[in-house]
Design a protein around this motif. Sequence first.
Motif, PDB file in Angstrom:
ATOM      1  N   LYS A  98      59.219  19.899  85.349  1.00 29.52           N
ATOM      2  CA  LYS A  98      60.040  20.555  84.326  1.00 29.52           C
ATOM      3  C   LYS A  98      59.150  21.016  83.183  1.00 29.52           C
ATOM      4  O   LYS A  98      58.191  20.324  82.834  1.00 29.52           O
ATOM      5  CB  LYS A  98      61.092  19.568  83.815  1.00 29.52           C
ATOM      6  N   LEU A  99      59.480  22.167  82.635  1.00 33.53           N
ATOM      7  CA  LEU A  99      58.817  22.651  81.422  1.00 33.53           C
ATOM      8  C   LEU A  99      59.918  22.905  80.406  1.00 33.53           C
ATOM      9  O   LEU A  99      60.913  23.570  80.711  1.00 33.53           O
ATOM     10  CB  LEU A  99      58.049  23.947  81.716  1.00 33.53           C
ATOM     11  N   TRP A 100      59.745  22.363  79.213  1.00 27.53           N
ATOM     12  CA  TRP A 100      60.789  22.563  78.197  1.00 27.53           C
ATOM     13  C   TRP A 100      60.170  22.849  76.842  1.00 27.53           C
ATOM     14  O   TRP A 100      58.962  22.659  76.629  1.00 27.53           O
ATOM     15  CB  TRP A 100      61.717  21.347  78.136  1.00 27.53           C
ATOM     16  N   CYS A 101      61.021  23.305  75.927  1.00 23.38           N
ATOM     17  CA  CYS A 101      60.543  23.574  74.561  1.00 23.38           C
ATOM     18  C   CYS A 101      61.700  23.500  73.581  1.00 23.38           C
ATOM     19  O   CYS A 101      62.858  23.619  73.966  1.00 23.38           O
ATOM     20  CB  CYS A 101      59.896  24.954  74.474  1.00 23.38           C
ATOM     21  N   ASN A 102      61.358  23.269  72.344  1.00 23.07           N
ATOM     22  CA  ASN A 102      62.304  23.434  71.244  1.00 23.07           C
ATOM     23  C   ASN A 102      62.185  24.887  70.813  1.00 23.07           C
ATOM     24  O   ASN A 102      61.221  25.251  70.148  1.00 23.07           O
ATOM     25  CB  ASN A 102      61.943  22.524  70.073  1.00 23.07           C
ATOM     26  N   ALA A 103      63.138  25.709  71.207  1.00 22.95           N
ATOM     27  CA  ALA A 103      63.025  27.138  70.931  1.00 22.95           C
ATOM     28  C   ALA A 103      63.687  27.483  69.606  1.00 22.95           C
ATOM     29  O   ALA A 103      64.793  27.023  69.321  1.00 22.95           O
ATOM     30  CB  ALA A 103      63.682  27.939  72.049  1.00 22.95           C
ATOM     31  N   ARG A 104      63.006  28.303  68.821  1.00 26.42           N
ATOM     32  CA  ARG A 104      63.687  28.876  67.667  1.00 26.42           C
ATOM     33  C   ARG A 104      64.804  29.735  68.228  1.00 26.42           C
ATOM     34  O   ARG A 104      64.576  30.523  69.159  1.00 26.42           O
ATOM     35  CB  ARG A 104      62.725  29.754  66.856  1.00 26.42           C
ATOM     36  N   VAL A 105      66.002  29.577  67.654  1.00 26.56           N
ATOM     37  CA  VAL A 105      67.157  30.293  68.223  1.00 26.56           C
ATOM     38  C   VAL A 105      66.890  31.801  68.282  1.00 26.56           C
ATOM     39  O   VAL A 105      67.278  32.476  69.234  1.00 26.56           O
ATOM     40  CB  VAL A 105      68.440  29.940  67.431  1.00 26.56           C
ATOM     41  N   ASN A 106      66.132  32.307  67.304  1.00 22.44           N
ATOM     42  CA  ASN A 106      65.891  33.760  67.328  1.00 22.44           C
ATOM     43  C   ASN A 106      64.839  34.187  68.358  1.00 22.44           C
ATOM     44  O   ASN A 106      64.593  35.370  68.536  1.00 22.44           O
ATOM     45  CB  ASN A 106      65.562  34.295  65.928  1.00 22.44           C
ATOM     46  N   ALA A 107      64.255  33.218  69.053  1.00 25.91           N
ATOM     47  CA  ALA A 107      63.296  33.570  70.117  1.00 25.91           C
ATOM     48  C   ALA A 107      63.878  33.276  71.502  1.00 25.91           C
ATOM     49  O   ALA A 107      63.201  33.433  72.519  1.00 25.91           O
ATOM     50  CB  ALA A 107      61.991  32.802  69.925  1.00 25.91           C
ATOM     51  N   LYS A 108      65.169  32.879  71.525  1.00 23.82           N
ATOM     52  CA  LYS A 108      65.823  32.449  72.761  1.00 23.82           C
ATOM     53  C   LYS A 108      65.758  33.509  73.862  1.00 23.82           C
ATOM     54  O   LYS A 108      65.431  33.211  75.007  1.00 23.82           O
ATOM     55  CB  LYS A 108      67.295  32.198  72.399  1.00 23.82           C
ATOM     56  N   GLU A 109      66.036  34.749  73.479  1.00 21.12           N
ATOM     57  CA  GLU A 109      66.054  35.845  74.464  1.00 21.12           C
ATOM     58  C   GLU A 109      64.698  35.975  75.157  1.00 21.12           C
ATOM     59  O   GLU A 109      64.618  36.317  76.330  1.00 21.12           O
ATOM     60  CB  GLU A 109      66.382  37.190  73.790  1.00 21.12           C
ATOM     61  N   PHE A 110      63.655  35.732  74.392  1.00 17.84           N
ATOM     62  CA  PHE A 110      62.303  35.821  74.951  1.00 17.84           C
ATOM     63  C   PHE A 110      62.165  34.854  76.125  1.00 17.84           C
ATOM     64  O   PHE A 110      61.629  35.210  77.167  1.00 17.84           O
ATOM     65  CB  PHE A 110      61.288  35.516  73.843  1.00 17.84           C
ATOM     66  N   TYR A 111      62.696  33.633  75.979  1.00 20.76           N
ATOM     67  CA  TYR A 111      62.530  32.615  77.025  1.00 20.76           C
ATOM     68  C   TYR A 111      63.447  32.843  78.224  1.00 20.76           C
ATOM     69  O   TYR A 111      63.101  32.459  79.335  1.00 20.76           O
ATOM     70  CB  TYR A 111      62.737  31.215  76.433  1.00 20.76           C
ATOM     71  N   PHE A 112      64.592  33.481  77.988  1.00 20.43           N
ATOM     72  CA  PHE A 112      65.476  33.794  79.121  1.00 20.43           C
ATOM     73  C   PHE A 112      64.729  34.616  80.163  1.00 20.43           C
ATOM     74  O   PHE A 112      64.968  34.481  81.362  1.00 20.43           O
ATOM     75  CB  PHE A 112      66.705  34.593  78.659  1.00 20.43           C
ATOM     76  N   LYS A 113      63.843  35.461  79.701  1.00 17.17           N
ATOM     77  CA  LYS A 113      63.127  36.347  80.623  1.00 17.17           C
ATOM     78  C   LYS A 113      62.326  35.590  81.673  1.00 17.17           C
ATOM     79  O   LYS A 113      62.015  36.116  82.729  1.00 17.17           O
ATOM     80  CB  LYS A 113      62.177  37.264  79.839  1.00 17.17           C
ATOM     81  N   ASP A 126      63.730  22.336  58.689  1.00 16.73           N
ATOM     82  CA  ASP A 126      63.107  23.242  57.715  1.00 16.73           C
ATOM     83  C   ASP A 126      63.801  24.608  57.668  1.00 16.73           C
ATOM     84  O   ASP A 126      63.134  25.648  57.642  1.00 16.73           O
ATOM     85  CB  ASP A 126      61.610  23.438  58.041  1.00 16.73           C
ATOM     86  N   GLY A 127      65.122  24.587  57.702  1.00 15.77           N
ATOM     87  CA  GLY A 127      65.862  25.850  57.592  1.00 15.77           C
ATOM     88  C   GLY A 127      65.860  26.702  58.848  1.00 15.77           C
ATOM     89  O   GLY A 127      66.342  27.845  58.831  1.00 15.77           O
ATOM     90  N   GLN A 128      65.319  26.200  59.941  1.00 13.40           N
ATOM     91  CA  GLN A 128      65.306  26.948  61.216  1.00 13.40           C
ATOM     92  C   GLN A 128      66.249  26.259  62.198  1.00 13.40           C
ATOM     93  O   GLN A 128      66.286  25.032  62.250  1.00 13.40           O
ATOM     94  CB  GLN A 128      63.906  26.897  61.844  1.00 13.40           C
ATOM     95  N   ASP A 129      66.954  27.055  62.991  1.00 16.25           N
ATOM     96  CA  ASP A 129      67.807  26.493  64.044  1.00 16.25           C
ATOM     97  C   ASP A 129      67.063  26.511  65.367  1.00 16.25           C
ATOM     98  O   ASP A 129      66.432  27.516  65.715  1.00 16.25           O
ATOM     99  CB  ASP A 129      69.100  27.314  64.183  1.00 16.25           C
ATOM    100  N   PHE A 130      67.177  25.395  66.088  1.00 15.95           N
ATOM    101  CA  PHE A 130      66.464  25.251  67.357  1.00 15.95           C
ATOM    102  C   PHE A 130      67.425  24.883  68.479  1.00 15.95           C
ATOM    103  O   PHE A 130      68.459  24.260  68.250  1.00 15.95           O
ATOM    104  CB  PHE A 130      65.423  24.129  67.268  1.00 15.95           C
ATOM    105  N   VAL A 131      67.059  25.246  69.681  1.00 15.02           N
ATOM    106  CA  VAL A 131      67.785  24.796  70.864  1.00 15.02           C
ATOM    107  C   VAL A 131      66.735  24.376  71.897  1.00 15.02           C
ATOM    108  O   VAL A 131      65.688  25.011  72.029  1.00 15.02           O
ATOM    109  CB  VAL A 131      68.718  25.904  71.424  1.00 15.02           C
ATOM    110  N   ILE A 132      67.022  23.279  72.584  1.00 16.62           N
ATOM    111  CA  ILE A 132      66.104  22.862  73.646  1.00 16.62           C
ATOM    112  C   ILE A 132      66.363  23.746  74.864  1.00 16.62           C
ATOM    113  O   ILE A 132      67.504  23.905  75.304  1.00 16.62           O
ATOM    114  CB  ILE A 132      66.279  21.368  73.983  1.00 16.62           C
TER     115      ILE A 132
END
Length: 142
Positions: A98-113, A126-132
Amino acid sequence: MALVQIEQIFPSLTWRIRHETMYPDQPFDIVKLKDDFEGIHFGLYADHKLTGVVSLFHEGSVYQFRKLAVLPNAQKSGYGTRLIDYILDFCKIQRATKLWCNARVNAKEFYFKFGFHETNSTFSKDGQDFVIMELILNYELQ
Ligand SMILES: CC(C)(COP(=O)(O)OP(=O)(O)OC[C@H]1O[C@@H](n2cnc3c(N)ncnc32)[C@H](O)[C@@H]1OP(=O)(O)O)[C@@H](O)C(=O)NCCC(=O)NCCS
């Protein structure tokens, strides 16, 4: 088009790229991770200039990447993609499951690719929203 080379680099070489890309207004030392000396770090050189970095950490066969950063004036040139492709190959060679990351929500689309999918785990820091986000790695039986 620039000459692109990716190679494993010493942990401290990631710090300036992380700082300029992700935390330019904050003190330099916040880019240093407690675990940096346990990680595996990769640098992307564009025309021999360090331009992008990513850091890999693992517990057994589960790998996490952190602090993917491409210098602002070099973004959208495919370098982030090259770094992700590189660590995916690296993980496959290591037989990661498995490979995982805490993605900045605004970079989510990048990882979908790359086939990453969102989990239900989200948080703010720190004021940023993240999703695993995670990618399950499957191998053909050999
Ligand atoms: C996110 C980041 C690493 C992407 O690197 P990059 O070199 O700019 O990405 P690429 O040029 O390889 O982009 C590949 C594709 O993803 C898209 N993309 C890049 N960043 C994106 C974003 N934040 N949101 C949505 N799509 C994005 C590009 O438009 C491109 O799409 P295309 O192939 O359809 O043209 C880079 O923008 C960056 O360092 N951002 C600041 C730090 C950051 O957010 N890091 C990630 C923390 S989770």
